[in-house]
Design an enzyme around this catalytic site. Structure first.
Site, PDB file in Angstrom:
ATOM      1  N   GLY A  12       0.834  -1.202   0.000  1.00  0.00           N
ATOM      2  CA  GLY A  12       0.000   0.000   0.000  1.00  0.00           C
ATOM      3  C   GLY A  12       0.866   1.247   0.000  1.00  0.00           C
ATOM      4  N   ASP A  13       0.212   2.387  -0.135  1.00  0.00           N
ATOM      5  CA  ASP A  13       0.906   3.686  -0.137  1.00  0.00           C
ATOM      6  C   ASP A  13       1.912   3.809  -1.269  1.00  0.00           C
ATOM      7  OD1 ASP A  13      -0.451   4.238   2.279  1.00  0.00           O
ATOM      8  OD2 ASP A  13       1.099   3.159   3.374  1.00  0.00           O
ATOM      9  N   GLU A  14       1.639   3.177  -2.404  1.00  0.00           N
ATOM     10  CA  GLU A  14       2.598   3.217  -3.517  1.00  0.00           C
ATOM     11  C   GLU A  14       2.479   4.486  -4.346  1.00  0.00           C
ATOM     12  OE1 GLU A  14       0.298   0.792  -3.228  1.00  0.00           O
ATOM     13  OE2 GLU A  14       1.319  -1.118  -2.882  1.00  0.00           O
ATOM     14  N   GLY A  15       1.507   5.328  -4.017  1.00  0.00           N
ATOM     15  CA  GLY A  15       1.304   6.531  -4.834  1.00  0.00           C
ATOM     16  C   GLY A  15       0.249   6.297  -5.901  1.00  0.00           C
ATOM     17  N   LYS A  16      -0.673   5.377  -5.613  1.00  0.00           N
ATOM     18  CA  LYS A  16      -1.734   5.073  -6.589  1.00  0.00           C
ATOM     19  C   LYS A  16      -2.639   6.283  -6.812  1.00  0.00           C
ATOM     20  CE  LYS A  16      -3.193   1.655  -4.030  1.00  0.00           C
ATOM     21  NZ  LYS A  16      -2.136   1.590  -3.014  1.00  0.00           N
ATOM     22  N   GLY A  40      -5.795   5.723   2.129  1.00  0.00           N
ATOM     23  CA  GLY A  40      -5.566   7.164   2.159  1.00  0.00           C
ATOM     24  C   GLY A  40      -4.870   7.551   0.881  1.00  0.00           C
ATOM     25  N   HIS A  41      -5.584   8.164  -0.030  1.00  0.00           N
ATOM     26  CA  HIS A  41      -5.007   8.515  -1.323  1.00  0.00           C
ATOM     27  C   HIS A  41      -4.731  10.006  -1.368  1.00  0.00           C
ATOM     28  CE1 HIS A  41      -6.672   4.705  -3.450  1.00  0.00           C
ATOM     29  NE2 HIS A  41      -5.683   4.471  -2.614  1.00  0.00           N
ATOM     30  N   THR A 128      -5.761  -0.175  11.015  1.00  0.00           N
ATOM     31  CA  THR A 128      -6.081   1.261  11.051  1.00  0.00           C
ATOM     32  C   THR A 128      -7.228   1.540  12.027  1.00  0.00           C
ATOM     33  OG1 THR A 128      -7.571   0.947   9.179  1.00  0.00           O
ATOM     34  CG2 THR A 128      -5.318   1.629   8.666  1.00  0.00           C
ATOM     35  N   ARG A 142     -22.194 -13.684   6.791  1.00  0.00           N
ATOM     36  CA  ARG A 142     -23.568 -13.428   6.321  1.00  0.00           C
ATOM     37  C   ARG A 142     -24.424 -12.694   7.343  1.00  0.00           C
ATOM     38  NH1 ARG A 142     -23.342 -19.502   4.580  1.00  0.00           N
ATOM     39  NH2 ARG A 142     -22.234 -19.353   6.553  1.00  0.00           N
ATOM     40  N   GLN A 223      -4.809  -0.086  -0.875  1.00  0.00           N
ATOM     41  CA  GLN A 223      -3.851  -1.030  -0.257  1.00  0.00           C
ATOM     42  C   GLN A 223      -2.963  -1.664  -1.344  1.00  0.00           C
ATOM     43  OE1 GLN A 223      -7.405  -1.642   1.036  1.00  0.00           O
ATOM     44  NE2 GLN A 223      -6.841   0.040   2.334  1.00  0.00           N
ATOM     45  N   THR A 298      -1.140   8.502   5.537  1.00  0.00           N
ATOM     46  CA  THR A 298      -2.135   9.510   5.145  1.00  0.00           C
ATOM     47  C   THR A 298      -3.314   9.496   6.113  1.00  0.00           C
ATOM     48  OG1 THR A 298      -1.577   8.880   2.883  1.00  0.00           O
ATOM     49  CG2 THR A 298      -3.476  10.302   3.139  1.00  0.00           C
ATOM     50  N   LEU A 331      10.464   8.224  -7.698  1.00  0.00           N
ATOM     51  CA  LEU A 331      11.870   8.027  -8.079  1.00  0.00           C
ATOM     52  C   LEU A 331      12.720   9.190  -7.572  1.00  0.00           C
ATOM     53  CD1 LEU A 331      13.704   6.094  -9.839  1.00  0.00           C
ATOM     54  CD2 LEU A 331      13.532   7.835 -11.618  1.00  0.00           C
TER      55      LEU A 331
HETATM   56  P1  IMP Z   1      -6.833  -2.795   8.253  1.00  0.00           P
HETATM   57  O1  IMP Z   1      -6.954  -2.747   6.762  1.00  0.00           O
HETATM   58  O2  IMP Z   1      -7.235  -1.517   8.925  1.00  0.00           O
HETATM   59  O3  IMP Z   1      -7.521  -3.984   8.818  1.00  0.00           O
HETATM   60  O4  IMP Z   1      -5.273  -2.980   8.615  1.00  0.00           O
HETATM   61  C1  IMP Z   1      -4.569  -4.179   8.333  1.00  0.00           C
HETATM   62  C2  IMP Z   1      -3.151  -3.873   7.868  1.00  0.00           C
HETATM   63  O5  IMP Z   1      -3.190  -3.228   6.596  1.00  0.00           O
HETATM   64  C3  IMP Z   1      -2.381  -2.922   8.792  1.00  0.00           C
HETATM   65  O6  IMP Z   1      -1.018  -3.293   8.766  1.00  0.00           O
HETATM   66  C4  IMP Z   1      -2.556  -1.569   8.124  1.00  0.00           C
HETATM   67  O7  IMP Z   1      -1.517  -0.680   8.459  1.00  0.00           O
HETATM   68  C5  IMP Z   1      -2.503  -1.990   6.661  1.00  0.00           C
HETATM   69  N1  IMP Z   1      -3.205  -1.045   5.774  1.00  0.00           N
HETATM   70  C6  IMP Z   1      -4.541  -0.915   5.608  1.00  0.00           C
HETATM   71  N2  IMP Z   1      -4.818   0.023   4.706  1.00  0.00           N
HETATM   72  C7  IMP Z   1      -3.649   0.501   4.273  1.00  0.00           C
HETATM   73  C8  IMP Z   1      -3.282   1.486   3.291  1.00  0.00           C
HETATM   74  O8  IMP Z   1      -4.121   2.115   2.632  1.00  0.00           O
HETATM   75  N3  IMP Z   1      -1.947   1.691   3.132  1.00  0.00           N
HETATM   76  C9  IMP Z   1      -1.009   0.988   3.806  1.00  0.00           C
HETATM   77  N4  IMP Z   1      -1.299   0.065   4.726  1.00  0.00           N
HETATM   78  C10 IMP Z   1      -2.604  -0.185   4.951  1.00  0.00           C
END
Ligand code: IMP
Length: 427
Positions: A12-16, A40-41, A128, A142, A223, A298, A331
């Protein structure tokens, strides 16, 4: 007509957000397909800087319809605030659709997740704490409540009553916490129903019609694949699939309609939350990358763990997603570093392996095997053409292509839309 999926290829957080914002210009529909407000974008565009959690990044384009797909879990309180904030900053949000099949995050999901994480102590996932996991757990069990249930308040009443009876037993009998009030939640969710009912529909059918009309569709990942419950570092993962297959499922689009899967990698690697990260740098270089790149969550503001690009993990994410091309972001963060490293294998129990193990117990023992490359130590932010990049930066990108086995179509060298090198268009 193109249906393009933008997929997170690391943790996650790759800059999408930036890549999606840029591509949204050409899309008629931008669809969030997984996760919820755990995402968080960050988007920087002519309207300013925005941190979106739930709203698709296409919201800034007047001609684009933004869709919250069935694979997303929606916290209506967060959606209210996010849309109010966007409106206050002059953004028209009238073209937002929400799938009637998307599940809702309920107040008990958030409370229960907090209690579960506390109970795990040192073994906590580091979620989170937005109630994401418990909401998906209810979906599979369900017992979830869906956006479509808001369209009939009697159905909502019934489903909430059944769910809450059970959740209150968990809260009071297992955790010794206070029970939650049915009336408070029901009244609150009826208000959400009044606000969001006009946007709730069968978005899968809407997208099928759009595809039949040859309109471009963009699937916006949240993510990253290493957080996927199947292919990520389980149990230190999220609870929905951020992968290309998850994009089809969570948007309600048949897999054979997908025309391009764009894998987004940072030029290095970060992670928030707990769980193994073989190339993590607990040293000066890791701190330098964090500060240079302002690597703080973010959503949560948590410092991100920083490390070198991990080609072992990258090969896994490229394989299971079938990337057609890659976007390498940030980069420019590496501009000042005198030496760069890429992890090409792991040393574990005296052996070198080049596949990403499923077991976190094995992963924590993995010592990265590095290949060193010289840094370019020149500013890249103003470059718009690949051949104008410093030669050493070109070599770094070419080496990533070789190691991952996939061409790089986009290189991001700054936050703004125009700070991008596009080698091949995906639309
Ligand atoms: P959850 O998605 O809140 O259940 O968190 C599970 C794991 O995914 C934790 O390690 C979070 O930090 C990580 N995570 C969830 N959403 C993001 C994201 O958007 N960016 C980076 N890590 C994330």
């Amino acid at each position: 007509m193109p249906v393009v999926a933008v997929i997170g290829a690391q943790w996650g957080d790759e800059g999408k957000g930036k890549i999606v914002d840029m591509l949204s210009e050409k899309a008629k529909y931008v669809v969030r397909f997984s996760g919820g407000d755990n995402a968080g974008h960050t988007v920087v565009n002519p309207h300013g800087e925005f941190k979106l959690r739930l709203t698709p990044s296409g919201i800034f384009y007047k001609e684009t319809t933004s869709v919250i797909g069935n694979g997303v879990v929606v916290n209506p309180a967060v959606l209210n605030k996010e849309i109010d904030d966007l409106n206050a900053r002059g953004i028209d949000t009238s073209r937002l659709l929400i799938s009637d099949r998307a599940h809702l995050i309920m107040p008990y999901h958030i409370v229960i997740e907090g209690l579960e994480e506390e109970a795990l102590g040192g073994k906590a996932i580091g979620t989170t704490r937005k109630g994401i996991g418990p909401a998906y757990a209810d979906k599979v069990a369900r017992t979830g409540i869906r956006a479509g249930d808001l369209l009939d308040k009697e159905v909502l009443r019934e489903r909430l009553a059944t769910a809450l009876e059970n959740k209150n037993k968990i809260l009071t009998k297992i955790y010794g916490a206070d029970a939650l009030s049915f009336d408070d939640i029901y009244t609150q969710y009826c208000q959400y129903a009044d606000r969001w009912a006009p946007c709730i529909c069968d978005t899968s059918a809407v997208l099928a019609e759009a595809i039949a009309r040859n309109e471009p569709v963009l699937l916006e990942g949240a993510q990253g694949t290493l957080l996927d419950p199947d292919y990520g570092t389980y149990p230190y993962t999220t609870s929905s699939s951020p992968m290309a297959a998850g994009a089809c499922l969570g948007a309600g689009i048949a897999p054979n309609k997908l025309t391009h899967t764009l894998g987004v990698f940072k030029a290095y690697q970060t992670r928030v939350g707990a769980g193994p990260m073989p190339t993590e740098l607990n040293d000066e270089t890791g701190n330098a990358i964090r500060e240079l790149a302002q690597e703080y969550g973010t959503v949560s503001g948590r410092p991100r763990r920083c490390g070198w690009f991990d080609a072992v993990a990258a090969r896994l994410t490229a394989r299971v997603n079938g990337f057609n091309s890659l976007a390498i972001t940030r980069l420019d963060v590496l501009d000042k570093l005198p030496r760069l490293r890429i992890c090409t294998g792991y040393k574990v129990d005296g052996q070198v392996i080049d596949n990403f193990p499923a077991s976190t117990t094995t992963l924590v023992k993995c010592q990265p095997v590095y290949e060193d490359l010289p840094g370019w130590q020149k500013t890249t932010g103003k470059t718009r053409v690949f051949n104008d990049l410093p030669v050493k930066a070109q070599k770094y990108i070419k080496r990533l292509e070789e190691l991952v086995g996939c061409p790089v179509s986009h290189i991001s060298i700054g936050q703004r839309r125009e700070e991008t090198i596009v080698r091949k268009s995906v639309f």
